[in-house]
Design an enzyme around this catalytic site. Structure first.
Site, PDB file in Angstrom:
ATOM      1  CG  MET A  37     -57.018   6.916  -9.201  1.00 32.32           C
ATOM      2  SD  MET A  37     -55.900   6.265  -9.861  1.00 32.32           S
ATOM      3  CE  MET A  37     -56.334   6.672 -11.670  1.00 32.32           C
ATOM      4  N   GLY A  38     -56.584  11.464  -8.248  1.00 34.19           N
ATOM      5  CA  GLY A  38     -56.780  12.829  -8.205  1.00 34.19           C
ATOM      6  C   GLY A  38     -55.304  13.504  -7.843  1.00 34.19           C
ATOM      7  CB  ALA A  64     -68.662   5.951 -11.467  1.00 34.53           C
ATOM      8  CB  SER A  78     -56.166   2.027 -17.340  1.00 32.12           C
ATOM      9  OG  SER A  78     -55.655   1.010 -16.701  1.00 32.12           O
ATOM     10  N   GLY A  79     -54.211   2.562 -14.912  1.00 32.93           N
ATOM     11  CA  GLY A  79     -52.605   2.461 -14.545  1.00 32.93           C
ATOM     12  C   GLY A  79     -52.648   2.272 -12.758  1.00 32.93           C
ATOM     13  CG  HIS A  90     -58.455  -1.235 -19.892  1.00 31.13           C
ATOM     14  ND1 HIS A  90     -58.766  -1.375 -18.663  1.00 31.13           N
ATOM     15  CD2 HIS A  90     -57.211  -1.053 -20.203  1.00 31.13           C
ATOM     16  CE1 HIS A  90     -57.501  -1.272 -17.978  1.00 31.13           C
ATOM     17  NE2 HIS A  90     -56.579  -1.284 -19.026  1.00 31.13           N
TER      18      HIS A  90
END
Ligand code: 3PG
Length: 468
Positions: A14-15, A77, A129-130, A186
């Site tokens: 993601m990063g 997290a 999100s995605g 979500h």
């Protein structure tokens, strides 16, 4: 030195992808990761037009950034976020902005916000999100917290977000941990819809005994209807994929479903806020049930049901499945949106459901054509208590009632587990019941615990000596 617009800590999938997305949009971005291989692979992926620099050194990273600094943390997290914050803190200055882009539990964001604002650091949580692709080419971004801090970074986020009708799928959502909370809800909706799709798949496969190619075609076709959505689309793709031996890959994937916690948090918080989310609860429960494979194998031999064979008109059965899925997906959104409505009051988020529907229309995992109907519904009436009360949505739900009822009957008769579909129908039937049998529960509570009850014919609180 001090020429980079933005910094990202954590160069996992993601990063790295968000960083490249920002660099595509002509922002100068610095990256930090303690893993030298991740730093190297990012550097190798960058092209000549990108202004990117990545390092394993905290001090060097912070020296690269324009002041006041803007840094996003994208690590798992929980404790890792605190560890990163502690490692940055000695070198940060008042006015710097720290953003947590992970799936952080919202109360952790509230705690960090308080701790960091005491030091003059602006902190906020932002749901993203995605997945992998979304991060790289346009996610849906859900920022909350300090509005001024967000405003400073708005141009960057708008440039990298997905666009629908030219509008970026990012908008400031509300106070405190609003961004993380909205992302949690979500994901709860995401769990619900995934569960529903898997049940309908099961009904086609085990219930109607359709072959893999036909099932694939049905999902592919459904994506050109009112069911059009990212999750239906990828289901069509998944069912097409063949393994190295030419067989469908789906048939060799273990049914042990894992999770990282956001669905469970949604259910848990729904219980705390007393908002019914039965479809989402069922989705979490069914992932847990899936983990119990050895026991299920034992039970499958002992607890047997011989379903009757019946004649089926396949085209109308598939039409009913489609209606049942549409019905239940709308119910799932309704539950998640109702949770947001309650949470907004409870946590003072001041959420705007029209905005949330708008930024969920693109980029995110639960994007679907239905979101535009929700956006319109909330634009018409911002005070809408439940999306099912909107005329357009109520009509879609009512039009599919017979489909969900016949589908549930079929599944029950076949002995196929459909916790998501059943709970969607149960939610609907309870929600539209002016009178529920909970008067009996109140009487029972008063009988054994003197917990008292209210009456419908007069005001006050009553207790009865039930035994005399
Ligand atoms: C994610 O955040 O990666 C997904 O949206 C949810 O993940 P999970 O299914 O592993 O909980």
């Amino acid at each position: 030195m001090k020429t980079f617009d933005f910094g990202i800590v954590g160069l996992g999938v993601m990063g790295r992808n968000l960083l490249l997305n920002m660099a595509d949009q002509k922002h100068a971005v610095a990256g930090l990761d303690l893993d030298a291989e991740k730093v190297l692979s990012l550097t190798q992926e960058a092209n000549a037009q990108h202004q990117i620099k990545a390092t394993t050194e905290v001090k060097e990273f912070l020296e690269l950034l324009k002041q006041p600094r803007a840094i996003m943390v994208l690590v798992p997290a929980g404790k890792p976020v605190d560890t990163v914050i502690q490692s940055l803190l000695p070198y940060l200055d008042k006015g710097d902005i720290l953003i947590d882009g992970g799936n952080t539990y919202f109360t952790d964001t509230d705690r960090r916000f308080t701790e960091l604002s005491a030091k003059g650091i602006h902190f906020f949580g932002m749901g993203i999100s995605g997945g992998e692709k979304g991060a790289r080419f346009g996610p849906s971004l859900m920022p909350g917290g300090n509005k001024e801090a967000y405003e400073r970074l708005r141009p960057i986020f708008e440039s990298i977000a997905a666009k629908v009708d030219g509008e970026p799928c990012v908008e400031y959502l509300g106070n405190g941990s609003a961004g993380n909370y909205v992302k949690m809800a979500h994901n709860g909706i995401e769990y619900g819809i995934m569960q529903l799709i898997s049940e309908v798949y099961d009904l086609m496969k085990r219930g109607y005994e359709l072959d893999d190619t036909t099932i694939q075609k049905v999902f592919q076709d459904w994506n050109n209807t009112e069911l059009q959505s990212y999750l239906i689309e990828i289901t069509g793709h998944i069912l097409k994929k063949t393994d190295t031996d030419g067989q469908k890959l789906i048939n060799v994937i273990s049914d042990w479903a894992k999770s990282k916690g956001t669905g469970k948090w949604t259910s848990q918080n729904g219980m705390d806020l007393e908002v019914p989310l039965p479809t989402i609860d069922a989705a979490v429960t069914m992932r847990n049930m899936s983990k119990n494979k050895p026991e299920r194998i034992l039970a499958s031999a002992k607890l047997v049901w011989n379903a009757e064979q019946g004649n089926t008109d396949l085209p109308s059965a598939i039409e009913a499945l489609k209606g049942a899925l549409h019905f239940s997906i709308l119910i799932t959104y309704a539950q998640g949106l109702a949770l947001l409505t309650k949470a907004s009051q409870e946590y003072n988020y001041d959420l705007n459901l029209e905005t949330i529907s708008k930024i969920w229309r693109g980029g995110c995992i639960i994007r679907s054509v239905a979101l535009e109907d929700f956006r319109k519904a909330y634009a018409k009436n911002g005070e809408l208590k439940n999306i099912l009360l909107d005329d357009t949505i109520a009509k879609a739900i009512n039009d599919n009632q017979s489909s969900i009822r016949s589908t549930v009957q079929f599944a029950v008769q076949k002995g196929i587990p459909i916790a998501g579909l059943m709970n969607s129908l149960a939610y609907f039937d309870a929600y539209r019941s002016e009178k529920l049998p909970t008067n009996l529960i109140q009487a029972q509570r008063d009988y054994f615990g003197a917990h008292t009850y209210e009456r419908i014919d007069t005001n006050g609180t009553f207790h009865t000596e039930w035994n005399d």
